[in-house]
Design an enzyme around this catalytic site. Structure first.
Site, PDB file in Angstrom:
ATOM      1  CD  GLU A 235      31.255  32.149  36.916  1.00  0.00           C
ATOM      2  OE1 GLU A 235      31.847  33.098  36.367  1.00  0.00           O
ATOM      3  OE2 GLU A 235      31.847  31.158  37.381  1.00  0.00           O
TER       4      GLU A 235
ATOM      5  CB  CYS B  22      35.397  27.969  38.844  1.00  0.00           C
ATOM      6  SG  CYS B  22      36.516  26.678  39.421  1.00  0.00           S
TER       7      CYS B  22
ATOM      8  CE  LYS C  60      46.600  40.725  38.217  1.00  0.00           C
ATOM      9  NZ  LYS C  60      45.866  40.844  39.501  1.00  0.00           N
TER      10      LYS C  60
ATOM     11  CD  GLU D 137      42.051  25.654  34.115  1.00  0.00           C
ATOM     12  OE1 GLU D 137      40.853  25.381  34.269  1.00  0.00           O
ATOM     13  OE2 GLU D 137      42.872  24.856  33.645  1.00  0.00           O
TER      14      GLU D 137
HETATM   15  P1  NAD Z   1      38.479  38.219  37.329  1.00  0.00           P
HETATM   16  O1  NAD Z   1      38.372  37.784  35.937  1.00  0.00           O
HETATM   17  O2  NAD Z   1      37.800  39.458  37.742  1.00  0.00           O
HETATM   18  O3  NAD Z   1      40.021  38.409  37.753  1.00  0.00           O
HETATM   19  C1  NAD Z   1      40.951  37.349  37.594  1.00  0.00           C
HETATM   20  C2  NAD Z   1      42.351  37.928  37.548  1.00  0.00           C
HETATM   21  O4  NAD Z   1      42.529  38.689  36.362  1.00  0.00           O
HETATM   22  C3  NAD Z   1      42.667  38.868  38.704  1.00  0.00           C
HETATM   23  O5  NAD Z   1      43.988  38.634  39.108  1.00  0.00           O
HETATM   24  C4  NAD Z   1      42.512  40.241  38.066  1.00  0.00           C
HETATM   25  O6  NAD Z   1      43.245  41.247  38.715  1.00  0.00           O
HETATM   26  C5  NAD Z   1      43.069  39.976  36.693  1.00  0.00           C
HETATM   27  N1  NAD Z   1      42.642  40.915  35.647  1.00  0.00           N
HETATM   28  C6  NAD Z   1      41.541  41.693  35.620  1.00  0.00           C
HETATM   29  N2  NAD Z   1      41.480  42.379  34.440  1.00  0.00           N
HETATM   30  C7  NAD Z   1      42.572  42.002  33.723  1.00  0.00           C
HETATM   31  C8  NAD Z   1      43.074  42.341  32.437  1.00  0.00           C
HETATM   32  N3  NAD Z   1      42.438  43.202  31.648  1.00  0.00           N
HETATM   33  N4  NAD Z   1      44.222  41.767  32.024  1.00  0.00           N
HETATM   34  C9  NAD Z   1      44.862  40.865  32.798  1.00  0.00           C
HETATM   35  N5  NAD Z   1      44.435  40.502  34.042  1.00  0.00           N
HETATM   36  C10 NAD Z   1      43.310  41.067  34.488  1.00  0.00           C
HETATM   37  O7  NAD Z   1      37.978  36.981  38.217  1.00  0.00           O
HETATM   38  P2  NAD Z   1      37.721  36.914  39.788  1.00  0.00           P
HETATM   39  O8  NAD Z   1      36.536  37.760  40.126  1.00  0.00           O
HETATM   40  O9  NAD Z   1      38.999  37.113  40.535  1.00  0.00           O
HETATM   41  O10 NAD Z   1      37.358  35.369  39.948  1.00  0.00           O
HETATM   42  C11 NAD Z   1      36.102  34.852  39.667  1.00  0.00           C
HETATM   43  C12 NAD Z   1      36.072  34.197  38.299  1.00  0.00           C
HETATM   44  O11 NAD Z   1      37.130  33.239  38.179  1.00  0.00           O
HETATM   45  C13 NAD Z   1      34.792  33.405  38.077  1.00  0.00           C
HETATM   46  O12 NAD Z   1      34.362  33.574  36.753  1.00  0.00           O
HETATM   47  C14 NAD Z   1      35.232  31.978  38.337  1.00  0.00           C
HETATM   48  O13 NAD Z   1      34.406  31.001  37.749  1.00  0.00           O
HETATM   49  C15 NAD Z   1      36.615  31.973  37.767  1.00  0.00           C
HETATM   50  N6  NAD Z   1      37.424  30.902  38.327  1.00  0.00           N
HETATM   51  C16 NAD Z   1      37.753  29.847  37.511  1.00  0.00           C
HETATM   52  C17 NAD Z   1      38.472  28.768  38.031  1.00  0.00           C
HETATM   53  C18 NAD Z   1      38.828  27.584  37.172  1.00  0.00           C
HETATM   54  O14 NAD Z   1      39.690  26.789  37.568  1.00  0.00           O
HETATM   55  N7  NAD Z   1      38.204  27.404  36.011  1.00  0.00           N
HETATM   56  C19 NAD Z   1      38.881  28.797  39.366  1.00  0.00           C
HETATM   57  C20 NAD Z   1      38.519  29.895  40.149  1.00  0.00           C
HETATM   58  C21 NAD Z   1      37.805  30.941  39.628  1.00  0.00           C
END
Ligand code: NAD
Length: 507
Positions: A404, A303, A192, A267
């Site tokens: 963050e 991140c 997804k 992650e």
């Molecule tokens: P997000 O948490 O808003 O969304 C991540 C994913 O989860 C998306 O695909 C979203 O549609 C899905 N999602 C949302 N609600 C959900 C639910 N209730 N159940 C299941 N899936 C759900 O994150 P974002 O805004 O896309 O990305 C930014 C965040 O990701 C930041 O916190 C960043 O630090 C983190 N990030 C971490 C890494 C890593 O490797 N540690 C890498 C990239 C980004």
């Protein structure tokens, strides 16, 4: 139903988009959402506000279809053997690499990040598929001399269907990073993408039509509802999630409440410190701060970016003068302009959130040295652009030093006592990355060991090394990625098999 666009045609999508309907990818083909009204989401180019495409959103029934297709195909995929799977993944990687400039352009328009950065990131995705294919034949179990004569060994067995959920900031790279190790281990995958950046994952799936048996790799665009349907699906035993802490906790809770035990990799986010001691020359320190902030590559939407500068008071002025100078030289432009260093934020809502943090920084008494407003250029007026902000004099307890932001805001706090600096570095719920700068190896290594983060650089910043496992400690996550064979192994369950051999039979 309006006419649907073939996924490969997305590579030629004009910057204004075509407003075409983009189906999901299930069981080796393009499939319209079963969700009915509301099942299509406008996919917006955040640099213009125009609709790039109308993307079909997976309903719970669509997720169910995708999981069923993945389950049907998985045993045959696993039975193909690791060498054959690796050969197919290597060819997929070659195709992604070849398409990387165009995938990067698509990602730039979809995410707002500058194309130079997105094309490089897409090329890394292709290379990653090829690298994983190269090491996949190293996947093996162990024999354990538990008894004399007996045969005791472990076998890495695939989980079955793996759910992969991605963050928005590197659409092509994350697709490859999730798919490659899970598929190499013999699983099938339902991915997804983030709701903001679904286009390149769909193209990448279509590049493997003749390589992967139908159903082995599926892409189900959607938001929280699709994510939750996937995470809680009883046919999904293994979930690999990249996103924010808040969503990670929701995923963990939903997985637990599903009543089916699941293995999770999470992650998550970071509030990463860059710690500069007083023996570093100001030019190198400033270059590290700007590189680590990741303003130029992804507008701070990384991140691992170091968004908290902890700097020795004696160096503060000299370094910040240079940081401000080079931050102001960052060329902000349209994401599809190859000469732009930085594009815009992923959405107008996210840009507004960042401007809210700028207000909070000022309200908490921080001194804004540069940025924190929309650029003056009228060509950028419709997009979600924001000039990178550098705040000096930030109290360690201030909102911008603790939350963050995932955008171009750097919080600077100075110190005079090294132990206090390490304590500040650790005083956060997160523990993803940290960068330490000193020419004194004892001090640098001491700090590297004392800082509770999963990936620590010394005299280095914002780079991932192949084979060095990346992942957070504390609230930044559970599990690792990028560890090559270990990455593949994380998508297997270790099975122990013991064959008792009696002395008479072994004689
Ligand atoms: P997000 O948490 O808003 O969304 C991540 C994913 O989860 C998306 O695909 C979203 O549609 C899905 N999602 C949302 N609600 C959900 C639910 N209730 N159940 C299941 N899936 C759900 O994150 P974002 O805004 O896309 O990305 C930014 C965040 O990701 C930041 O916190 C960043 O630090 C983190 N990030 C971490 C890494 C890593 O490797 N540690 C890498 C990239 C980004």
């Amino acid at each position: 139903m309006p006419e649907m666009t073939a996924h490969a045609d997305l590579l030629d999508l004009p910057s204004g988009g075509a407003g075409a309907d983009i189906p999901m990818w299930i069981d080796g083909r393009a499939v319209a959402s079963a969700g009915g009204a509301g099942a299509v989401r406008d996919d917006v180019n955040p640099s213009t506000g125009s609709v790039l495409a109308r993307v079909h959103q997976a309903s719970a029934a669509d997720v169910d279809r995708a999981v069923a297709a993945a389950a049907r195909s998985q045993l045959a995929w696993a039975a193909m053997g690791v060498h054959e799977r690796a050969a197919r993944l290597a060819e997929w990687g070659r195709r992604v690499t070849e398409a990387a400039p165009r995938l990067g352009l698509l990602d730039a328009r979809d995410s707002g990040t500058a194309v130079a950065s997105m094309a490089a990131s897409a090329a890394k995705g292709g290379k990653f598929l090829q690298t994983i294919a190269g090491v996949a034949p190293e996947l093996h179990g162990r024999t354990i001399p538990a008894t004399p004569g007996g045969l005791h060994f472990t076998e890495p067995a695939p989980w079955g269907v793996v759910a992969a959920l991605c963050a928005y900031n590197h659409p092509t790279l994350f697709t490859c990073m999730k798919a490659a190790p899970a598929l190499a281990a013999g699983n099938s995958v339902v991915l997804k993408p983030a709701e903001q950046t679904p286009l390149s994952p769909l193209v990448i799936a279509s590049l493997a039509t003749d390589l992967l048996p139908d159903g082995v790799f599926n892409v189900v665009p959607g938001g929280a509802a699709a994510g939750e349907a996937l995470v809680t699906h009883p046919g999904v035993p293994r979930v690999s999630f990249t996103g924010s802490l808040r969503t990670g906790l929701a995923v963990q809770a939903a997985a637990g409440a599903s009543g089916v035990l699941k293995s999770l990799t999470l992650e998550l986010g970071g509030k990463n410190p860059i710690l500069i001691f007083d023996d570093v020359d100001p030019d190198s320190a400033a270059a590290a701060v700007v590189k680590g902030s990741n303003f130029a590559r992804v507008g701070g939407q990384s991140c691992g970016a170091t968004s908290r500068l902890l700097i020795h008071e004696d160096l503060r002025e000299a370094v910040l003068e240079r940081v401000v100078e080079s931050t102001e030289r960052i060329r902000i432009g349209m994401p599809d302009d190859p000469s732009a260093d930085m594009g815009c934020m992923v959405s107008h809502a996210h840009r507004d959130r960042i401007l809210g943090f700028v207000d909070a920084g000022l309200a908490d008494g921080g001194r804004l040295l540069t940025g924190g407003t929309a650029p003056d250029d009228p060509e950028l007026a419709r997009g979600a652009f924001v000039r990178p902000a550098v705040f000096d004099g930030v109290d360690h307890g201030a909102t911008i030093a603790r939350t963050e932001i995932f955008g171009p805001v750097l919080a600077v706090t100075s110190f005079t006592d090294a132990a206090a600096a390490v304590a500040m570095a650790n005083d956060t719920p997160y523990g993803l990355t940290a960068s330490i700068w000193s020419n004194d190896i004892d001090r640098a290594l001491g700090a590297a060991r004392a800082i509770d983060a999963g990936y620590v650089w010394v005299n280095d910043v914002e780079v991932r090394y192949p084979g060095l496992p990346f992942g957070g400690l504390k609230q930044s996550g559970i599990g690792k990625e990028l560890g090559l064979v270990d990455d593949i192994l994380s998508y297997t369950r270790s099975k122990a098999i013991s064959i008792a051999i009696t002395p008479a039979r072994s004689a």
